[in-house]
Design an enzyme around this catalytic site. Sequence first.
Site, PDB file in Angstrom:
ATOM      1  N   GLU A  88      -6.899  -7.586  -0.703  1.00  0.00           N
ATOM      2  CA  GLU A  88      -7.533  -7.686   0.890  1.00  0.00           C
ATOM      3  C   GLU A  88      -8.965  -7.356   0.626  1.00  0.00           C
ATOM      4  O   GLU A  88      -9.166  -6.179   0.243  1.00  0.00           O
ATOM      5  CB  GLU A  88      -6.750  -6.867   1.654  1.00  0.00           C
ATOM      6  CG  GLU A  88      -5.126  -6.977   1.601  1.00  0.00           C
ATOM      7  CD  GLU A  88      -4.176  -5.852   2.869  1.00  0.00           C
ATOM      8  OE1 GLU A  88      -4.962  -5.262   3.383  1.00  0.00           O
ATOM      9  OE2 GLU A  88      -3.226  -5.917   2.603  1.00  0.00           O
ATOM     10  N   GLU A 113       0.931  -1.280   0.043  1.00  0.00           N
ATOM     11  CA  GLU A 113      -0.016   0.065   0.092  1.00  0.00           C
ATOM     12  C   GLU A 113       0.666   1.266  -0.014  1.00  0.00           C
ATOM     13  O   GLU A 113       0.752   2.123   1.038  1.00  0.00           O
ATOM     14  CB  GLU A 113      -1.024   0.104   1.167  1.00  0.00           C
ATOM     15  CG  GLU A 113      -2.085  -0.888   1.244  1.00  0.00           C
ATOM     16  CD  GLU A 113      -3.059  -0.911   2.197  1.00  0.00           C
ATOM     17  OE1 GLU A 113      -2.926  -0.189   3.278  1.00  0.00           O
ATOM     18  OE2 GLU A 113      -4.198  -1.164   2.109  1.00  0.00           O
TER      19      GLU A 113
HETATM   20  C1  GAL Z   1      -4.719  -2.542   5.019  1.00  0.00           C
HETATM   21  C2  GAL Z   1      -3.111  -3.231   5.096  1.00  0.00           C
HETATM   22  C3  GAL Z   1      -2.992  -4.684   5.950  1.00  0.00           C
HETATM   23  C4  GAL Z   1      -3.946  -4.371   7.375  1.00  0.00           C
HETATM   24  C5  GAL Z   1      -5.395  -3.823   6.905  1.00  0.00           C
HETATM   25  C6  GAL Z   1      -6.283  -3.914   7.853  1.00  0.00           C
HETATM   26  O1  GAL Z   1      -4.565  -1.236   4.651  1.00  0.00           O
HETATM   27  O2  GAL Z   1      -2.607  -3.425   3.804  1.00  0.00           O
HETATM   28  O3  GAL Z   1      -1.715  -4.559   6.300  1.00  0.00           O
HETATM   29  O4  GAL Z   1      -3.490  -3.163   7.869  1.00  0.00           O
HETATM   30  O5  GAL Z   1      -5.344  -2.751   6.175  1.00  0.00           O
HETATM   31  O6  GAL Z   1      -7.597  -3.475   7.438  1.00  0.00           O
END
Ligand code: GAL
Length: 633
Positions: free
Chosen positions: A315, A144
């Site tokens: 994710e 990110e």
């Molecule tokens: C994202 C990040 C992950 C985790 C996640 C939690 O922004 O890439 O590592 O922190 O959020 O929602």
Amino acid sequence: MKRTLGTCYYPEHWPEEIWEQDAARMVEAGLTWIRIGEFSWSKIEPTPGDLRWDWLDRAIEVLGQAGLKVVLGTPTATPPRWMIDKHPDMMAVDVDGKPRKFGSRRHYCFSHAGYLEECRRIVGMMAERYGQNPNVAAWQTDNEYGCHDTTISYSDAARVAFRDWLRARYASIDTLNTAWGNIFWSMEYNSFDQIDLPNLTVTEPNPAHVLAFHRFSSDQVVTFNKVQADILRAHSEAPLAHNYMGRITDFDHYDVGDDLEIASWDSYPLGFLEDRVGASPEQQRAYARQGDPDFQAFHHDLYRAVGKGRWWVMEQQPGPVNWAPYNPVPLPGMVRLWSWEAFAHGAEAVCYFRWRQAPMAQEQLHAGLLRPDSADAPAMGEAQQVAREIAEAPEVAHHQAPVALIFDYNAEWMWTVQPHAAGARYFDLVLDTYRALRRAGLSIDIIPPRSEALAGYKAIFAPGLMHMDPALKQALEASDADVVLGPRSAARDQDFCIPTPLPPAIEGLDVTVSRLQSLRPDMPIALNGGGAVKLYLEELEGSAEAFLTTEAGEPVAVSAKGVTYLGGWLDAKAMDRLVLEVAQRAELTITQMPEGIRMRETATEQFLFNHTTETVVHQGHDLPPAGVVRIAL
Ligand code: GAL
């Protein structure tokens, strides 16, 4: 390509004895991809030069043996504590001149040459070790970029690199002084070495200076990523991805995407709702457990463009997150809906973040597919259902939508530098346009501001492009599509000065912005026939025919020969009228969608999604809350 699911796993968080069991359960759940490694630098190299690859070798082996495919992340978003002793000045510096501290993540400045060298070293070793490993089927660079406001740094390293960047771009200091208009307030420089970063000035700095700094900062991210991509590519044939975040706009994602095979993004529909979407409090309440009906889809379409067709959700929110102002549980069925929505927009893979909820540290309250005690969390059942459904479903079908919407990072920076109205954000203008197109039941391609991206559309919407590259402008003027420009189109040259002839200077359309104003949010200007202009309104001069006018009779939208110029920021009702008008001209079939119901079509399938908490009947389909209907075409 077959649609697939995956999850994000942190073997370093769990005793090795349970890895095999975890892997077996992942397979049983129907998962294919397991992303690992992206925060594991301190486990790989606990002290400088002491490399411990053994655990990662075994983790990859265990996952591979179970039949899973590994996405291996480079660990550069989390430099270990010892790195700070080695490079005390590697931290990014905020706008107030304060360095960031160790103790979370993304604590590095993109311009720090010493840290970049450390990244080369660790990525090089990783690529050599795992580049030919058959279980490593994809790579993720860093994690990110830009999240937690980390693109822009006012460090000493950034200042030195910025001067070099300016030297390369302008060649002579006189050229820069003239381009920026530095005669104003005696801001002229005698040499590039006098130019500082545009923070801590008494009042606002020159917008040209700030814009140049945004462009430079974006290029630093592109370079940082390319260093890793080149190394990985030299050792591995597996595709390279990065996981972008929602509404992070301070670097140009298309430029980063040019160096990778796959774009992916991290989709947290409930996490985004309160402070990233920009929705009203009523809207936030109505969609508290479902997420905004357009915000995720917007990013799916954006990242499809960034990945030139190849994109994933790296994710996917599986339950409550820990980081939003409020963190409700999703409505039952939403995890399935979000997954299918991504597939409807062409995703190759959807990976749930994370496998098991962590009992320690910052994200203790972030749900996973498993609870901290390893029992299934509620999302597991929905993920398994999606796994069964995609096994039966057709392959991912790439398909060009009938309508294109240009999203331009450069325009986003220009509006940020000079919003003119408090809260006027280019991103919101584009999202408002996207929402209106979706309310009309249209499928949309978001495209970059590049002339080669324009072919094959019936209509192209290009709101708010404050600077237009001449080639893009000509291509839009000459396009067979119905083109909608404005407001603020071509309003500045590339160095943020007002051009003459005055904007928008569109070939074949006699319209000139003679004056403009920004409006208080409680002072919208009503249009004849319904709807209003909000925040920003231009006075349009010229003979072009108006089809939207204010109640005082002033033109707001004018058009000729397939090009429309819009002189204001339309509210939802006026935007719907605009879409209807353009759809008629472009012979687009539109369907007014009920509140919270959204449609997406590919060449082979039509999808309907119910984002509301009520059952809705639409076109003969019964859509329960969180309902998904998939129709083969
Ligand atoms: C994202 C990040 C992950 C985790 C996640 C939690 O922004 O890439 O590592 O922190 O959020 O929602």
